[in-house]
Scaffold this active site. Structure first.
Site, mmCIF file in Angstrom:
data_model
loop_
_atom_site.group_PDB
_atom_site.id
_atom_site.type_symbol
_atom_site.label_atom_id
_atom_site.label_comp_id
_atom_site.label_asym_id
_atom_site.label_seq_id
_atom_site.Cartn_x
_atom_site.Cartn_y
_atom_site.Cartn_z
ATOM 1 N N ALA A 150 5.143 -4.606 8.558
ATOM 2 C CA ALA A 150 5.512 -3.349 9.202
ATOM 3 C C ALA A 150 4.970 -2.138 8.438
ATOM 4 O O ALA A 150 4.233 -2.263 7.456
ATOM 5 C CB ALA A 150 7.029 -3.277 9.355
ATOM 6 N N HIS A 151 5.379 -0.965 8.886
ATOM 7 C CA HIS A 151 4.874 0.307 8.367
ATOM 8 C C HIS A 151 5.196 0.504 6.888
ATOM 9 O O HIS A 151 6.246 0.122 6.392
ATOM 10 C CB HIS A 151 5.459 1.473 9.173
ATOM 11 N N ASP A 152 4.250 1.098 6.184
ATOM 12 C CA ASP A 152 4.414 1.534 4.793
ATOM 13 C C ASP A 152 4.697 0.395 3.814
ATOM 14 O O ASP A 152 5.186 0.628 2.707
ATOM 15 C CB ASP A 152 5.524 2.599 4.681
#
Length: 230
Positions: A150-152
């Site tokens: 997922a993000h980051d």
């Protein structure tokens, strides 16, 4: 991102004739099936440390020899078909010691790869992996089938993500960590370097380096000395 899926490719060899190595052969063939001309890989064969298999064939490709074969083939790309992070790291270091530095980054055509991301050399992303955006994946990382990133997120060098593992956003996974099949890592969690997380574990809190953690929620059950992987 620093990997161009449209790059001109070339000749490639796969290190390891075991199950993962043979899966990577299939992956490269799938990449070729989805590409044309200069964008395909010419698969030369296998390299393996087991002298007993030298001169044989696997998947109708020759086992060319051990890593020393690379000394006379400096332009050939290499991909490492070894799942265990400590062993994969040792093989990469041996190859670099030979003066060889061409490692292929392979992404299966069915993988969903986000924009504004970084993917390091030698990393392999397998079929049906789903990723989002703004993440960084280091060198020689292995992300197995149907895993989610997922993000980051930050996945450091030599991390292995087993099939169907789920990594939520803002997660940091330290160098050489081995995340088991169907494991889940909750939002914002950090896992220390060279740790092992068991299959089906749910990581809800930060884990230290050099530990083995299992369960839901995941708890360390074993600690290793720093440098155990060397």
């Amino acid at each position: 991102m620093d990997y161009d899926s449209n790059e001109v490719r070339g000749q490639i060899v796969i290190v390891g004739t075991g199950g993962l190595g043979r899966e990577l052969h299939e992956l490269v063939e799938d990449i070729n099936d989805a590409s044309t001309g200069a964008h395909t890989w010419d698969i030369l064969g296998w390299l393996d440390g087991n002298a007993a298999v030298h001169g044989t064939q696997v998947h109708d490709l020759p086992v060319l020899g051990d890593l020393d074969w690379l000394q006379n083939h400096p332009d050939v790309y290499v991909v490492i078909g070894i799942g265990a992070p400590p062993t994969r790291r040792k093989v990469v270091e041996k190859i670099r010691a030979l003066g060889h530095a061409r490692f292929a980054t392979l992404i299966h055509p069915t993988a969903v790869i986000g924009r504004r991301v970084t993917i390091g050399e030698g990393t392999v992303i397998c079929a049906n992996v789903t990723t989002t955006t703004d993440y960084a994946i280091g060198r020689h990382v292995l992300i197995n089938i149907m895993a989610t990133v997922a993000h980051d997120d930050v996945l450091h060098d030599y991390v292995t993500i087993a099939p169907a593992a789920v990594i939520s956003g803002n997660v940091t996974i330290g160098e050489g960590t081995d995340l088991g099949t169907n494991a889940t890592v909750n939002q914002g969690v950090e896992i220390g370097a060279w740790s092992i997380v068991g299959s089906g574990a749910v990581v809800t809190k930060t884990l230290p380096a050099n530990c083995t953690a299992v369960g839901a929620p995941a708890k360390p059950i074993k600690e290793r000395p720093e440098g155990w992987h060397l």
